[in-house]
Design a protein around this motif. Structure first.
Motif, PDB file in Angstrom:
ATOM      1  N   LEU A 263      36.508   9.746   5.202  1.00  0.00           N
ATOM      2  CA  LEU A 263      36.139   8.964   4.025  1.00  0.00           C
ATOM      3  C   LEU A 263      34.749   8.373   4.214  1.00  0.00           C
ATOM      4  O   LEU A 263      34.450   7.776   5.253  1.00  0.00           O
ATOM      5  N   GLN A 264      33.896   8.519   3.205  1.00  0.00           N
ATOM      6  CA  GLN A 264      32.536   7.971   3.247  1.00  0.00           C
ATOM      7  C   GLN A 264      32.353   7.023   2.061  1.00  0.00           C
ATOM      8  O   GLN A 264      32.457   7.430   0.906  1.00  0.00           O
ATOM      9  N   TYR A 265      32.091   5.738   2.363  1.00  0.00           N
ATOM     10  CA  TYR A 265      31.833   4.745   1.331  1.00  0.00           C
ATOM     11  C   TYR A 265      30.355   4.392   1.368  1.00  0.00           C
ATOM     12  O   TYR A 265      29.859   3.817   2.343  1.00  0.00           O
ATOM     13  N   VAL A 266      29.638   4.748   0.291  1.00  0.00           N
ATOM     14  CA  VAL A 266      28.180   4.638   0.214  1.00  0.00           C
ATOM     15  C   VAL A 266      27.802   3.322  -0.462  1.00  0.00           C
ATOM     16  O   VAL A 266      28.399   2.928  -1.472  1.00  0.00           O
ATOM     17  N   ASN A 267      26.770   2.644   0.112  1.00  0.00           N
ATOM     18  CA  ASN A 267      26.318   1.352  -0.428  1.00  0.00           C
ATOM     19  C   ASN A 267      27.522   0.432  -0.674  1.00  0.00           C
ATOM     20  O   ASN A 267      27.757  -0.062  -1.781  1.00  0.00           O
ATOM     21  N   LEU A 268      28.261   0.206   0.405  1.00  0.00           N
ATOM     22  CA  LEU A 268      29.526  -0.503   0.309  1.00  0.00           C
ATOM     23  C   LEU A 268      29.333  -1.954  -0.114  1.00  0.00           C
ATOM     24  O   LEU A 268      28.639  -2.723   0.537  1.00  0.00           O
ATOM     25  N   SER A 269      29.933  -2.316  -1.237  1.00  0.00           N
ATOM     26  CA  SER A 269      30.123  -3.718  -1.620  1.00  0.00           C
ATOM     27  C   SER A 269      31.566  -4.022  -1.245  1.00  0.00           C
ATOM     28  O   SER A 269      31.836  -4.612  -0.223  1.00  0.00           O
ATOM     29  N   TYR A 270      32.500  -3.555  -2.110  1.00  0.00           N
ATOM     30  CA  TYR A 270      33.876  -3.428  -1.661  1.00  0.00           C
ATOM     31  C   TYR A 270      34.494  -2.203  -2.317  1.00  0.00           C
ATOM     32  O   TYR A 270      34.243  -1.888  -3.474  1.00  0.00           O
ATOM     33  N   GLN A 271      35.234  -1.490  -1.528  1.00  0.00           N
ATOM     34  CA  GLN A 271      35.991  -0.321  -1.967  1.00  0.00           C
ATOM     35  C   GLN A 271      37.314  -0.360  -1.209  1.00  0.00           C
ATOM     36  O   GLN A 271      37.573  -1.304  -0.465  1.00  0.00           O
ATOM     37  N   GLY A 272      38.140   0.661  -1.374  1.00  0.00           N
ATOM     38  CA  GLY A 272      39.400   0.645  -0.660  1.00  0.00           C
ATOM     39  C   GLY A 272      40.303   1.792  -1.017  1.00  0.00           C
ATOM     40  O   GLY A 272      39.858   2.813  -1.548  1.00  0.00           O
ATOM     41  N   VAL A 273      41.577   1.605  -0.731  1.00  0.00           N
ATOM     42  CA  VAL A 273      42.588   2.635  -0.959  1.00  0.00           C
ATOM     43  C   VAL A 273      43.753   2.019  -1.730  1.00  0.00           C
ATOM     44  O   VAL A 273      44.269   0.960  -1.348  1.00  0.00           O
ATOM     45  N   ASP A 274      44.127   2.686  -2.818  1.00  0.00           N
ATOM     46  CA  ASP A 274      45.332   2.319  -3.563  1.00  0.00           C
ATOM     47  C   ASP A 274      46.435   3.281  -3.128  1.00  0.00           C
ATOM     48  O   ASP A 274      46.304   4.496  -3.262  1.00  0.00           O
ATOM     49  N   PHE A 275      47.533   2.745  -2.585  1.00  0.00           N
ATOM     50  CA  PHE A 275      48.586   3.592  -2.033  1.00  0.00           C
ATOM     51  C   PHE A 275      49.343   4.375  -3.108  1.00  0.00           C
ATOM     52  O   PHE A 275      49.999   5.368  -2.805  1.00  0.00           O
ATOM     53  N   GLY A 276      49.288   3.910  -4.375  1.00  0.00           N
ATOM     54  CA  GLY A 276      50.046   4.571  -5.429  1.00  0.00           C
ATOM     55  C   GLY A 276      51.527   4.254  -5.376  1.00  0.00           C
ATOM     56  O   GLY A 276      52.330   4.880  -6.081  1.00  0.00           O
ATOM     57  N   GLN A 277      51.911   3.268  -4.562  1.00  0.00           N
ATOM     58  CA  GLN A 277      53.311   2.904  -4.370  1.00  0.00           C
ATOM     59  C   GLN A 277      53.348   1.643  -3.515  1.00  0.00           C
ATOM     60  O   GLN A 277      52.341   1.258  -2.924  1.00  0.00           O
ATOM     61  N   GLU A 278      54.511   1.007  -3.462  1.00  0.00           N
ATOM     62  CA  GLU A 278      54.690  -0.108  -2.543  1.00  0.00           C
ATOM     63  C   GLU A 278      55.077   0.428  -1.172  1.00  0.00           C
ATOM     64  O   GLU A 278      55.915   1.326  -1.059  1.00  0.00           O
ATOM     65  N   ILE A 279      54.473  -0.118  -0.134  1.00  0.00           N
ATOM     66  CA  ILE A 279      54.767   0.290   1.240  1.00  0.00           C
ATOM     67  C   ILE A 279      55.324  -0.906   1.998  1.00  0.00           C
ATOM     68  O   ILE A 279      54.733  -1.994   1.979  1.00  0.00           O
ATOM     69  N   ASP A 280      56.440  -0.687   2.664  1.00  0.00           N
ATOM     70  CA  ASP A 280      57.026  -1.733   3.501  1.00  0.00           C
ATOM     71  C   ASP A 280      56.504  -1.559   4.926  1.00  0.00           C
ATOM     72  O   ASP A 280      56.947  -0.677   5.665  1.00  0.00           O
ATOM     73  N   ALA A 281      55.530  -2.389   5.297  1.00  0.00           N
ATOM     74  CA  ALA A 281      54.951  -2.339   6.644  1.00  0.00           C
ATOM     75  C   ALA A 281      55.438  -3.500   7.502  1.00  0.00           C
ATOM     76  O   ALA A 281      54.819  -3.824   8.521  1.00  0.00           O
ATOM     77  N   SER A 282      56.553  -4.106   7.104  1.00  0.00           N
ATOM     78  CA  SER A 282      57.020  -5.314   7.802  1.00  0.00           C
ATOM     79  C   SER A 282      57.480  -5.021   9.224  1.00  0.00           C
ATOM     80  O   SER A 282      57.536  -5.938  10.048  1.00  0.00           O
ATOM     81  N   GLN A 283      57.832  -3.753   9.519  1.00  0.00           N
ATOM     82  CA  GLN A 283      58.253  -3.416  10.875  1.00  0.00           C
ATOM     83  C   GLN A 283      57.105  -2.894  11.731  1.00  0.00           C
ATOM     84  O   GLN A 283      57.288  -2.621  12.915  1.00  0.00           O
ATOM     85  N   MET A 284      55.936  -2.728  11.119  1.00  0.00           N
ATOM     86  CA  MET A 284      54.775  -2.241  11.863  1.00  0.00           C
ATOM     87  C   MET A 284      54.089  -3.390  12.597  1.00  0.00           C
ATOM     88  O   MET A 284      54.168  -4.550  12.182  1.00  0.00           O
TER      89      MET A 284
END
Length: 696
Positions: A263-284
C-alpha cells in the motif's frame, strides 16, 4: 590490493593463588572471542618529495596493531587503537603489513601495496555515484598512477574526507540537490592532480527497494489479517476510503515491488482502511504493520476505530529510508477506553508533516501469541521404510498399494528429497540433482532431473492450522510426498499443477508426521514424514517404576514426599505393580504392559487395595501415542486409559471412577541420566505426584 589472514594466537596466563575458587579461573570468554575485523590502513603522503607517509590503521575489535613498513626496517612499530605512524620511504613499491590484535590475542593480518613516486599523479580516473541502497549517499572512487591517496570535498561545507587510491570514500548528504565535488589525487610529489564534478545531482531514494520482513507462520485463530500476503485477509476491505482527503492532494496506489504488492499513501494527511465489516479483535494482543518512508514523515499516528464511530490513536516514530516494524499492544487502545469487539477501520495520520510525504505500508494484521506453538518448522523427508508411501480407498489405507523394501532401494533419489518448513512461513522442496520421475511428467518411472514446476524453483509458503490438523502449501509446483495427487484429483501433466494444496496431518511425535490427501473419487494417499537428522526420543524404550523406597511419592510441592512415599514394605507388597512396564516406541506409539495382574485400588471398583486383574481402561487395551517435548520438559500420552506411574492422578485432579479417565495426560519429565527419569504431575491445585522410572 589487500590480503587478509586470520591468526589464532591465544595465551592464557594461569595464576595460582591460595584460596581461589573455581569461578575465579573462568575462561568461558574464550569460547566467544573473535579476531579483529574490517582491518585497514589509510596512507597519507606529504607532497614535498620527501617520501614521508603517515599510516593510520583501523579495525573493529582491536586493541593494538603491529605495522611492518615493508622496507628494510627490521622491527615493526606497535600502535594502540587511534594512533598512527609516519615513515620516510625511498621511491618504490612496498608491501605494508598490518597485524591487528584483540584483547584475547586473536589476530588478523592484512597486506596493502604502497607506491611511492616523486612523479605527479597521472591517468586520474574518478567515478561518483549515488548509492543504490542508501538514500543521499554518494560513493567516490579514484585511481591514478603515482598516487597514494585522494581527498574528496563534497561541496556542502562538510569536512574533507580522504582514502587510499583505488578505494571508495562515501558520504551521506543532509539534502538532495546539485553539488560540486572536488577530488584531489596525491603522491609523494609536490604536484597533485585534481578532478571536479561541477554539477553532480545527489538523489534521495523515495521508495523501498526491498520487501518488508516476512511475517512468521501463524495459526488462523491467532491472526486477523487486514493486508498481508502471508495470511488470509478479511473479505472486501477498502484500502482507500479517502474520507475527503483527495482534495488536499492525498492519494494512494498499489505499489508493486517485483510482484510484492504494498500500500502506498501519497502526500499523507490521513488515510486508512475500511474493513467493510465489524471485526472482533478483543482476543488479539497486538496490531502489527510494516512502514517505509523517506525522511519527510517522521511519525505515524495509527487510530483504531469502532462502531459509533469512536476512535483512539497511538503515535509511533518512523525510521528514514528503511522498513519500521511496528507492534502496538492492544492495551494501548483499551487503556484509553476503546472496545475492540467491533472495530471497523484503521486510520493513518502524518501528524507533523501534513500532506507532505509518502508512506508505504505492508503486513497489517492483529495477532496474539501462538495458542499452540507450531512444531513442524524444520527439514523433513519421507521415511525410507516400507509403507511410508501408500494409497487406498479410505484415509490411511494401503489397500491398493504401499511401497515395499525393494521400492525404497529403487527410489533412493526420492528418499533423499527434503521438505523445508521455515520458521518465517516459507516452504521449499529441495530435490538435489535427481528425483523420482513418472510417466505423467514425461518419464518412465526412473531417477532423473526434476521436472518444473515440481523442481523447487518457485517460491512457496505454508500455513499450519493445528486446530484443523492441516498444512496448506502455497506456491505452484510445491508439494509434500509425491507431486501427482492434489485436492480433488491426480495430475496428468506438470502444466496442470495447482497454486495451492492442503494436506491433512497428524503429528505422531515431534519428529514424525503422517500426511494424507484426498485426491478425489475415493482416492486417499498417505505419506510418513520424519524430521531430517532427528535422533530417537530419549524416552524410546521400555521403562518401569524403580523397585525401591521413595519411587512413588506425593506432597504439596513438586518433588515433595511430605504426605506419603512408598517404603520397602510397600515395594514388596506391590510386586505385581513393580513389574508393570511403560513402552515408548520409536514410532511414537505408547503402551502400558501390565501382565495378568497389577495394583488395583477401591476407586477402580474393588473392595480393598490388592494385586488383581487390570481394570479397563487402565489395562493397556486402548492404542496410544506419546509426544516428548524436550524444550518444555514434558511428555504427553494420548489414548484413554494410558498413564505413567499410577493411573489415579491426572492434570485436573484424581480419578474417582475408571470411566472418568481422560483422553490425554501431560507429565513433567526430568532426566537424571539416560536410564533414569523423574516423572511428576500436578493433580489439581497443590497436589504433586512423583514417580522414579528406570529403563530396562
Amino acid at each position: 590490493m589487500k590480503i587478509i589472514k586470520y591468526i589464532f594466537s591465544l595465551c592464557l596466563l594461569v595464576l595460582l593463588v591460595n584460596s581461589c575458587d573455581e569461578d575465579d579461573s573462568n575462561t568461558s570468554f574464550v569460547d566467544s572471542a573473535v579476531a579483529p575485523t574490517n582491518v585497514s590502513a589509510l596512507f597519507e603522503v606529504t607532497q614535498d618529495n620527501t617520501g614521508t607517509v603517515t599510516i593510520t590503521p583501523t579495525a573493529e575489535g582491536a586493541i593494538g596493531f603491529n605495522i611492518f613498513y615493508g622496507d628494510d626496517t627490521a622491527e615493526p612499530i606497535n600502535l594502540s587503537q587511534g594512533e598512527n605512524t609516519s615513515h620516510v620511504y625511498e621511491e618504490g613499491t612496498y608491501t605494508v603489513t598490518v597485524v591487528a590484535f584483540g584483547p584475547t590475542g586473536l589476530e588478523t593480518e592484512i597486506s596493502q601495496e604502497l607506491v611511492v613516486s616523486f612523479e605527479p599523479p597521472t591517468n586520474l580516473i574518478v567515478s561518483a555515484e549515488n548509492d543504490a541502497a542508501v538514500s543521499k549517499q554518494v560513493n567516490v572512487t579514484a585511481s591514478a598512477d603515482n598516487a597514494v591517496s585522494f581527498t574528496v570535498d563534497f561541496g556542502d561545507g562538510s569536512e574533507i574526507l580522504s582514502g587510499n587510491i583505488e578505494e571508495t570514500v562515501s558520504y551521506i548528504y543532509a539534502d538532495p540537490g546539485i553539488y560540486t565535488i572536488t577530488v584531489v589525487a596525491m603522491g609523494a610529489a609536490i604536484e597533485t592532480t585534481e578532478y571536479v564534478f561541477a554539477d553532480f545531482e545527489v538523489t534521495a531514494i523515495l521508495q523501498p527497494l526491498t520487501s518488508a520482513p516476512t511475517p512468521p507462520a501463524r495459526d488462523a485463530q491467532d491472526v486477523i489479517s487486514i493486508f498481508s500476503a502471508a495470511y488470509t485477509n478479511v473479505s472486501n476491505p477498502d484500502y482507500f476510503p479517502d474520507w475527503g482527503q483527495g482534495g488536499q492532494g492525498s492519494s494512494w496506489a498499489m505499489f508493486n515491488l517485483s510482484g510484492d504488492e504494498i500500500l502506498q499513501y501519497v502526500n499523507l494527511s490521513y488515510q486508512g482502511v475500511d474493513f467493510g465489516q465489524e471485526i472482533d479483535a478483543s482476543q488479539m494482543e497486538y496490531l502489527h504493520l510494516d512502514v517505509w518512508t523517506a525522511d519527510v514523515i517522521t511519525d505515524l499516528e495509527v487510530s483504531a476505530i469502532r462502531t459509533g464511530p469512536e476512535e483512539n490513536a497511538v503515535t509511533l516514530p518512523l525510521g528514514a529510508d528503511q522498513w519500521t516494524s511496528i507492534d502496538i499492544p492492544m492495551s494501548d487502545y483499551t487503556d484509553q477506553g476503546l472496545s475492540l469487539a467491533d472495530l471497523i477501520q484503521l486510520k493513518f495520520v502524518a501528524p507533523n508533516q501534513w500532506a507532505a510525504g509518502t508512506v508505504f505500508i505492508d503486513n497489517i494484521y492483529f495477532y496474539k501469541e501462538a495458542s499452540v506453538p507450531t512444531t513442524i518448522a524444520g527439514t523433513w523427508k519421507v521415511a525410507p521404510e516400507a509403507g511410508s508411501l501408500a494409497v487406498g480407498p479410505s484415509p490411511g489405507s494401503s489397500e491398493w498399494w504401499a511401497i515395499d523394501d525393494a521400492g525404497v532401494t529403487q527410489r533412493t533419489c526420492f528418499f533423499d528429497d527434503t521438505y523445508v518448513f521455515g520458521s518465517d512461513g516459507s516452504f521449499s522442496n529441495v530435490l538435489g540433482t535427481d528425483t523420482w520421475i513418472e510417466s505423467w511428467q514425461g518419464g518412465s518411472d526412473y531417477c532423473g532431473t526434476p521436472i518444473a514446476p515440481h523442481d523447487g524453483s518457485n517460491p512457496a509458503t505454508y500455513i499450519h492450522d493445528e486446530t484443523a490438523g492441516t498444512i496448506t502449501i502455497n506456491g505452484t509446483g510445491s508439494y509434500l510426498g509425491i507431486p501427482k495427487p492434489y485436492n480433488g484429483g491426480e495430475l496428468s501433466n506438470p502444466s496442470d499443477a495447482p497454486s495451492s494444496i492442503t494436506y491433512d496431518i497428524t503429528l505422531i511425535d515431534i519428529n514424525t508426521m503422517s500426511v494424507g490427501i484426498d485426491a478425489g473419487n475415493g482416492v486417499f494417499w498417505t505419506y510418513k514424514l520424519i524430521r531430517d537428522g532427528a535422533v530417537a526420543s530419549p524416552l524410546a524404550g521400555t521403562w518401569m517404576v524403580a523397585p525401591e523406597a521413595g519411587s512413588l511419592a506425593v506432597g504439596p510441592t513438586q518433588g515433595s514426599s511430605e504426605w506419603w512415599a512408598i517404603d520397602d514394605a510397600g515395594v514388596t507388597q506391590r510386586a505385581c505393580f513393580y513389574d508393570d512396564t511403560y513402552v515408548f516406541g520409536t514410532d511414537g506409539s505408547f503402551s502400558n504392559v501390565l501382565g495378568t495382574d497389577t495394583w488395583v485400588e477401591p476407586w477402580q471398583g474393588i473392595g480393598a487395595d490388592s494385586c488383581s486383574t487390570p481394570v479397563a481402561p487402565h489395562d493397556g487395551s486402548n492404542p496410544a501415542t506419546y509426544t516428548y517435548d524436550s524444550l518444555a520438559g514434558t511428555v504427553t500420552l494420548n489414548g484413554t486409559g494410558s498413564y505413567l506411574g499410577i493411573p489415579k492422578p491426572y492434570n485436573q485432579g484424581e480419578l474417582t471412577s475408571p470411566s472418568e479417565a481422560p483422553e490425554s495426560i501431560t507429565y513433567d519429565v526430568s532426566f537424571i541420566d539416560s536410564n533414569t527419569v523423574t516423572i511428576s504431575i500436578e493433580a489439581g491445585t497443590g497436589v504433586f505426584w512423583m514417580y522414579k522410572l528406570v529403563k530396562i
